[in-house]
Design a protein around this motif. Structure first.
Motif, PDB file in Angstrom:
ATOM      1  N   VAL A   1      -6.354  -2.123  -3.305  1.00 42.82           N
ATOM      2  CA  VAL A   1      -6.958  -1.290  -2.273  1.00 42.82           C
ATOM      3  C   VAL A   1      -8.451  -1.131  -2.547  1.00 42.82           C
ATOM      4  CG1 VAL A   1      -4.835  -0.063  -1.702  1.00 42.82           C
ATOM      5  CG2 VAL A   1      -6.340   0.864  -3.454  1.00 42.82           C
TER       6      VAL A   1
ATOM      7  N   SER B   1     -10.292   1.547  -2.217  1.00 46.41           N
ATOM      8  CA  SER B   1     -10.644   2.836  -2.801  1.00 46.41           C
ATOM      9  C   SER B   1      -9.378   3.506  -3.315  1.00 46.41           C
ATOM     10  CB  SER B   1     -11.303   3.725  -1.734  1.00 46.41           C
ATOM     11  OG  SER B   1     -11.399   5.059  -2.174  1.00 46.41           O
TER      12      SER B   1
ATOM     13  N   ARG C   1      -8.592   6.417  -3.044  1.00 43.50           N
ATOM     14  CA  ARG C   1      -8.071   7.397  -2.077  1.00 43.50           C
ATOM     15  C   ARG C   1      -6.958   6.796  -1.217  1.00 43.50           C
ATOM     16  NH1 ARG C   1     -10.540   7.134   3.185  1.00 43.50           N
ATOM     17  NH2 ARG C   1     -12.166   5.564   3.194  1.00 43.50           N
ATOM     18  N   HIS C   2      -6.869   5.466  -1.172  1.00 38.63           N
ATOM     19  CA  HIS C   2      -5.824   4.800  -0.380  1.00 38.63           C
ATOM     20  C   HIS C   2      -4.515   4.630  -1.156  1.00 38.63           C
ATOM     21  CE1 HIS C   2      -8.769   3.987   2.684  1.00 38.63           C
ATOM     22  NE2 HIS C   2      -9.491   3.255   1.859  1.00 38.63           N
ATOM     23  N   VAL C   3      -4.539   4.892  -2.455  1.00 37.09           N
ATOM     24  CA  VAL C   3      -3.372   4.638  -3.303  1.00 37.09           C
ATOM     25  C   VAL C   3      -2.128   5.395  -2.864  1.00 37.09           C
ATOM     26  CG1 VAL C   3      -2.441   4.932  -5.642  1.00 37.09           C
ATOM     27  CG2 VAL C   3      -4.648   3.810  -5.297  1.00 37.09           C
TER      28      VAL C   3
ATOM     29  N   ARG D   1      -1.060   6.534   0.017  1.00 32.13           N
ATOM     30  CA  ARG D   1      -0.516   5.955   1.257  1.00 32.13           C
ATOM     31  C   ARG D   1       0.059   4.559   1.003  1.00 32.13           C
ATOM     32  NH1 ARG D   1      -3.828   3.785   6.088  1.00 32.13           N
ATOM     33  NH2 ARG D   1      -2.333   3.839   7.775  1.00 32.13           N
ATOM     34  N   PHE D   2      -0.693   3.754   0.247  1.00 33.65           N
ATOM     35  CA  PHE D   2      -0.227   2.403  -0.039  1.00 33.65           C
ATOM     36  C   PHE D   2       1.068   2.449  -0.843  1.00 33.65           C
ATOM     37  CE2 PHE D   2       0.076  -1.825  -1.586  1.00 33.65           C
ATOM     38  CZ  PHE D   2      -0.599  -2.617  -0.677  1.00 33.65           C
TER      39      PHE D   2
ATOM     40  N   GLY E   1      -5.412   1.022  -8.461  1.00 35.83           N
ATOM     41  CA  GLY E   1      -5.272   0.673  -7.049  1.00 35.83           C
ATOM     42  C   GLY E   1      -4.773  -0.741  -6.849  1.00 35.83           C
TER      43      GLY E   1
ATOM     44  N   ARG F   1      -1.380  -1.758   9.430  1.00 33.96           N
ATOM     45  CA  ARG F   1      -2.007  -0.462   9.160  1.00 33.96           C
ATOM     46  C   ARG F   1      -2.777  -0.463   7.844  1.00 33.96           C
ATOM     47  NH1 ARG F   1       2.536   3.950  10.178  1.00 33.96           N
ATOM     48  NH2 ARG F   1       0.809   5.378   9.759  1.00 33.96           N
ATOM     49  N   LEU F   2      -2.299  -1.202   6.851  1.00 35.34           N
ATOM     50  CA  LEU F   2      -2.947  -1.192   5.546  1.00 35.34           C
ATOM     51  C   LEU F   2      -4.065  -2.229   5.398  1.00 35.34           C
ATOM     52  CD1 LEU F   2       0.087  -0.583   3.173  1.00 35.34           C
ATOM     53  CD2 LEU F   2      -1.634   1.061   3.953  1.00 35.34           C
TER      54      LEU F   2
ATOM     55  N   THR G   1      -7.576  -1.193   4.590  1.00 32.07           N
ATOM     56  CA  THR G   1      -7.780  -0.485   3.321  1.00 32.07           C
ATOM     57  C   THR G   1      -7.835  -1.438   2.124  1.00 32.07           C
ATOM     58  OG1 THR G   1      -5.439  -0.124   2.812  1.00 32.07           O
ATOM     59  CG2 THR G   1      -6.501   1.487   4.258  1.00 32.07           C
TER      60      THR G   1
ATOM     61  N   ARG H   1      -9.037  -4.360  -0.521  1.00 35.72           N
ATOM     62  CA  ARG H   1     -10.182  -5.042  -1.118  1.00 35.72           C
ATOM     63  C   ARG H   1      -9.847  -6.522  -1.273  1.00 35.72           C
ATOM     64  NH1 ARG H   1     -11.913  -2.318  -6.071  1.00 35.72           N
ATOM     65  NH2 ARG H   1     -13.304  -1.230  -4.670  1.00 35.72           N
TER      66      ARG H   1
END
Length: 133
Positions: free
Chosen positions: A27, A29, A31-33, A35-36, A65, A94-95, A98, A100
């Motif tokens: 991911v 960031s 901050r996405h962990v 949800r992922f 991440g 959706r992901l 987010t 990388r």
């Protein structure tokens, strides 16, 4: 580091070939962990009900991440059917913003070699990543 160990979903005939897929997903960031990770568990439940799935495993390096998946299937068609079926299809869409990096590798093995080791999967992913660099 949460790890869902290899789970046999449907035993393969040792004489058959298995299509193996490994992925490394990172991911953009931390901050996405959460949800992922949540969606990873939803996808895991789906794999366990998917026709043609022989087995699967997941490693989540939450602090980095990075998420690793490993699965074996009776055919590429079975794997692609899973990927195109809900909820996985919507989860991927959706992901995607987010992410990388995403790396995937596919290969076949005699089913008698299941489960595939994480050492083998990570080596193949590293080779694929280096090849594309």
């Amino acid at each position: 580091m949460p790890k869902l160990p290899w789970t046999t979903i449907s035993p393969a005939d040792p004489a058959d070939e298995a299509v193996v897929m490994a992925s490394r997903l990172e991911v953009a960031s931390l901050r996405h962990v959460p949800r992922f990770f949540w969606f990873s568990l939803v996808s895991w439940r789906q794999v366990r009900r998917s026709p043609g799935a022989f087995g699967a495993s997941l490693i989540a390096q939450l602090g980095r991440g990075v998420f690793w998946t490993l699965s074996a299937w009776e055919s590429r068609e079975a794997l692609y059917a899973y990927a195109k079926t809900e909820p996985h299809n919507s989860i991927m869409k959706r992901l995607r913003p987010t992410m990388r990096e995403s790396h995937f590798v596919f290969w076949t093995v005699p089913a008698e070699r299941l489960p595939i080791s994480w050492e083998d999967a990570r080596a193949r992913l590293a080779e694929e990543r280096d090849r594309k660099s």
